[in-house]
Each structure stands twice: as C-alpha cells, then as structure tokens.
Write an enzyme that holds these catalytic residues in place. Structure first.
Site, PDB file in Angstrom:
ATOM      1  N   ALA A 131       0.833  -1.199   0.000  1.00  0.00           N
ATOM      2  CA  ALA A 131       0.000   0.000   0.000  1.00  0.00           C
ATOM      3  C   ALA A 131       0.870   1.252   0.000  1.00  0.00           C
ATOM      4  CB  ALA A 131      -0.939  -0.004   1.201  1.00  0.00           C
ATOM      5  N   GLU A 134      -1.450   6.846  -3.378  1.00  0.00           N
ATOM      6  CA  GLU A 134      -2.527   7.634  -2.797  1.00  0.00           C
ATOM      7  C   GLU A 134      -3.226   8.415  -3.903  1.00  0.00           C
ATOM      8  OE1 GLU A 134      -1.173  10.094   0.396  1.00  0.00           O
ATOM      9  OE2 GLU A 134      -0.194   8.433   1.453  1.00  0.00           O
ATOM     10  N   ALA A 137      -0.685  10.929  -4.788  1.00  0.00           N
ATOM     11  CA  ALA A 137       0.720  10.517  -4.691  1.00  0.00           C
ATOM     12  C   ALA A 137       0.870   9.138  -5.304  1.00  0.00           C
ATOM     13  CB  ALA A 137       1.183  10.517  -3.235  1.00  0.00           C
ATOM     14  N   GLY A 138       1.139   9.117  -6.599  1.00  0.00           N
ATOM     15  CA  GLY A 138       1.401   7.866  -7.289  1.00  0.00           C
ATOM     16  C   GLY A 138       2.880   7.773  -7.594  1.00  0.00           C
ATOM     17  N   ARG A 273      -6.732 -19.357 -40.973  1.00  0.00           N
ATOM     18  CA  ARG A 273      -7.828 -18.506 -41.467  1.00  0.00           C
ATOM     19  C   ARG A 273      -7.805 -18.509 -42.993  1.00  0.00           C
ATOM     20  NH1 ARG A 273     -11.875 -16.050 -43.028  1.00  0.00           N
ATOM     21  NH2 ARG A 273     -12.589 -14.039 -42.200  1.00  0.00           N
ATOM     22  N   GLN A 284       2.112 -11.115 -47.679  1.00  0.00           N
ATOM     23  CA  GLN A 284       3.331 -10.483 -47.178  1.00  0.00           C
ATOM     24  C   GLN A 284       3.041  -9.485 -46.050  1.00  0.00           C
ATOM     25  OE1 GLN A 284       5.343  -8.891 -50.633  1.00  0.00           O
ATOM     26  NE2 GLN A 284       6.446 -10.809 -50.985  1.00  0.00           N
ATOM     27  N   GLU A 368       3.730   0.210 -11.058  1.00  0.00           N
ATOM     28  CA  GLU A 368       5.141   0.099 -10.677  1.00  0.00           C
ATOM     29  C   GLU A 368       6.023   1.017 -11.513  1.00  0.00           C
ATOM     30  OE1 GLU A 368       6.899  -3.606  -9.536  1.00  0.00           O
ATOM     31  OE2 GLU A 368       4.929  -4.531  -9.234  1.00  0.00           O
TER      32      GLU A 368
END
Length: 391
Positions: A131, A134, A137-138, A273, A284, A368
């Site tokens: 944790a 916020e 606040a990242g 397909r 191509q 992250e």
C-alpha cells in the site's frame, strides 16, 4: 507446448530451465485464462494452489521462512511471471502480489516479523498487499499525505491509500506513511498493518478493465504497534524502492508472457484462417506483421533477462530494470494490438484470448512506474556520471 527455446540463453542455469518447463505444465492444468464473476474467490484459490504446490516459495526470501533460497532469485521470479502470464493474467497477478506485498518483510523485516508473515505467504495461507499509492501521490511518492504519529508504544495512522492490489482480500498490508523525520521522501516510514486492525477499512472496491482485487483503503486513528514498523523510522522510501527494484523487472517478464501468448494466437490464426484461396499467413503484409511481433518480443526478453541476471549477480540495475520494464510493456502493447488486428472482428469479441490480453496489458504500462517515469529514471542514470563530476 510453448516454445521455450529462449531458456538456452546464457542468462539461465539448468535449474531455471527445469523450473520453467515444470511450471508451464502446471499452469496448463491449473491456470485457465478465463475466470468467472467472483474474482476475489478465484484469486484466493490461485494463491492457495500456488502455495500448496510450492511456487510461492520463490516469492519470499529465507529458507527458514518457507523461501526457496536465502535471497529472492530474480530470474526465477521473472520466469514464473512470464509463464503464468502466458496462461492466465489472474494467476500472474496472484503470484506477483504475494511477492510484492511481502517483499519489504523479506528485505527489512525483523526476525519476529519474518517468522509471523513470510511462511504463511509462501504457503498460500495468507494474502499480502503493498500500500504505497494515494489519490495525489502515485509516481510522486514525496507527495504522500497518509500520516503516522508515534504515541507510546504505537503509531496512529490517518489517511488513504488507493489502487491497492489485493485490497479487500489481503490478510495484511505493508503501508507507507509520513512520519516527518525530514521533508519529502526522507520522512516516510513503513508498517505492517493486519487487515482486521481497528481503524482500517475498505473505503471502496475499484473495478478495472482487467479484473482483479483492487481497493481504496482508509485509515482513521488506526493504531499499529511499533513492533510492526518495517525498518528504521524515516527510511520507508528506501524500503519501498528496494522492494520495487526486486519486482520491477518481473513486470517486464509478465508483459513478455502476454506478448508470447498473443504471438502464439496470431500464428495459429494466420495459418488457419482461409482467405482469397489461401490462408492469412500467405500475405506479405501478414508475414511482415508477424516478423515485427517476434522481433519486438525477443528484444524485450533480452533486456528483461539481462536485468534479472545482473541483479542476481549483486549488481545495481536501476537503469537496466527501467529499460526492461519500459520496453517490454510498450512492445507487448504493440504485439497484442497487432494480434487483435489479425483476428479482425473476432479479436474484439469479449472473452477471446487476444481480447483478454488487450485488457491485461494496458495496466502494466502504468503500475510500478509508468513508462514516462521509466524514461526519467533511465535519463537520470545516464546523466549521473556528469552530475557526479560537477559535484
């Protein structure tokens, strides 16, 4: 069977190759890509299964506490995340959060803290959460507002955290709060807060495009014993950054897993397909797209496993991990988008593998450390020698 020829690269030891092959077989039997409406229950079940069968031992440090080794093997963690992500985004999430949520305890916990928390995490009997973020606040951790004040033998926490993975199902949270020893990032301290602590509540459950447990937490006069402080007072930023350094490279590995699955799906589609008297792979334009996809994956994989290998050798990998995280997540986004394009209308049908991958990958470019933050980290590391010379 997935193509695991990259395991012959010199970054890996025989034990890493054995690990990846065994986990690929396990994931094929236990980690289906689709999941039902009760994501919380499925995440809990995956944590239990990963713990029961020994995979979570790689997410914690210390053999006395259930870990595979005395330190976390970054290459093993990356291979596990890549393999799980190729099979199931939720299985990857379940593994990753056990590591990230308990990583600060592995690195900075007292013997009593490690005894109490790490073995249940490794066994899949306790769910961990990290944790830090916020509402305001990242990426800018110095803007943190959640505060803790000392009172006798306790700390009193007040404030909020948001975007907390495993929020709502975790048994404990590693929480970072401002304690004021110094301005900015130097006045933050880390704490272990049990989920049933009075004053901690789940303020909101957050629904995202790739479903997983996520929540906003509120702390209102939440009393935490000083014995649950992690590391020294005022050194929480270092605790957070060291924890993220261990696991940031593994985010790149998860992106690789998503990208490899997308390429597998694209190859299967292109070679079966029927179109204009042949198959899609005969054109191509299709071959060019597949070539770019494969090259993007290999270039990201080389950066990812370089960073993991260097970290396991004890080297500082701030720049290398940032390069890997940025490249792997951005490349995977393009690879998956190309796979969706090759599938045509089927690619945007809910529940199709490439449609799930499209939702899975988007968050990895943000959490992250967003791509833009990784660029700043790389540039800062490049400029550091010049700044040191001027000092």
């Amino acid at each position: 069977m997935a193509d695991l020829s990259y395991l012959e690269w010199p970054f890996f030891e025989p034990r890493h190759r054995e690990l990846a092959v065994a986990l690929d077989a396990w994931a094929g039997a236990h980690a289906g890509a689709a999941h039902g409406p009760d994501v919380d229950a499925e995440c809990r079940a995956l944590v239990r299964a990963l713990g029961r069968d020994g995979w979570l031992r790689h997410a914690v440090a210390g053999t006395a506490h259930g870990g595979m080794g005395e330190v976390i093997d970054t290459r093993a963690v990356c291979l596990i995340r890549e393999t799980l992500a190729r099979h199931s985004g939720l299985a990857d999430f379940a593994f990753a959060m056990q590591g990230l949520g308990s990583g600060a305890i592995s690195l900075h916990g007292t013997p009593a803290q490690r005894d109490r928390y790490l073995a249940p995490v490794a066994a899949g009997e306790a769910i961990a959460a990290f944790a830090l973020s916020e509402p305001e606040a990242g990426s800018d951790v110095a803007a943190m507002a959640c505060a803790a004040r000392a009172e006798g033998d306790d700390y009193i926490l007040d404030g909020e955290k948001t975007w907390i993975s495993n929020g709502g199902i975790a048994d404990f949270y590693v929480v970072f709060a401002r304690t004021g020893e110094a301005p900015g990032a130097r006045g933050i301290t880390a704490f272990i807060v049990d989920a049933d602590t009075p004053g901690l509540e789940i303020a909101e459950r957050i629904e995202v495009i790739a479903p997983h447990p996520l929540a906003r937490l509120r702390f209102d006069a939440c009393r935490v014993p000083a014995s649950r402080r992690l590391g020294a007072a005022g050194e929480g930023f270092k605790v957070a950054m060291r924890t993220l350094d261990v696991f940031r490279t593994s985010v790149a590995a998860a992106a690789l897993g998503f990208a490899r699955r997308a390429l597998d799906e694209a190859l299967a589609r292109a070679t079966t397909r029927r179109m204009f008297g042949g198959v899609l792979a005969d054109f191509q334009l299709t071959q060019s797209k597949l070539a770019r996809m494969a090259t993007a994956i290999d270039s990201a994989a080389l950066l990812t496993y370089r960073a993991a290998w260097q970290r396991d050798r004890g080297n500082r990998v701030t720049r290398e991990a940032a390069m890997a995280k940025m490249t792997a997540t951005e490349n995977a986004q393009r690879v998956i988008d190309d796979a969706v394009q090759l599938f045509g209308g089927l690619g945007v049908v809910s529940g199709q593998p490439v449609e799930r991958l499209y939702r899975d990958i988007r968050a990895l470019r943000i959490y992250e450390g967003a791509t833009e933050v990784q660029q700043l980290i790389i540039a800062r590391e490049l400029l550091r020698p010049a700044e040191d010379a001027r000092a």
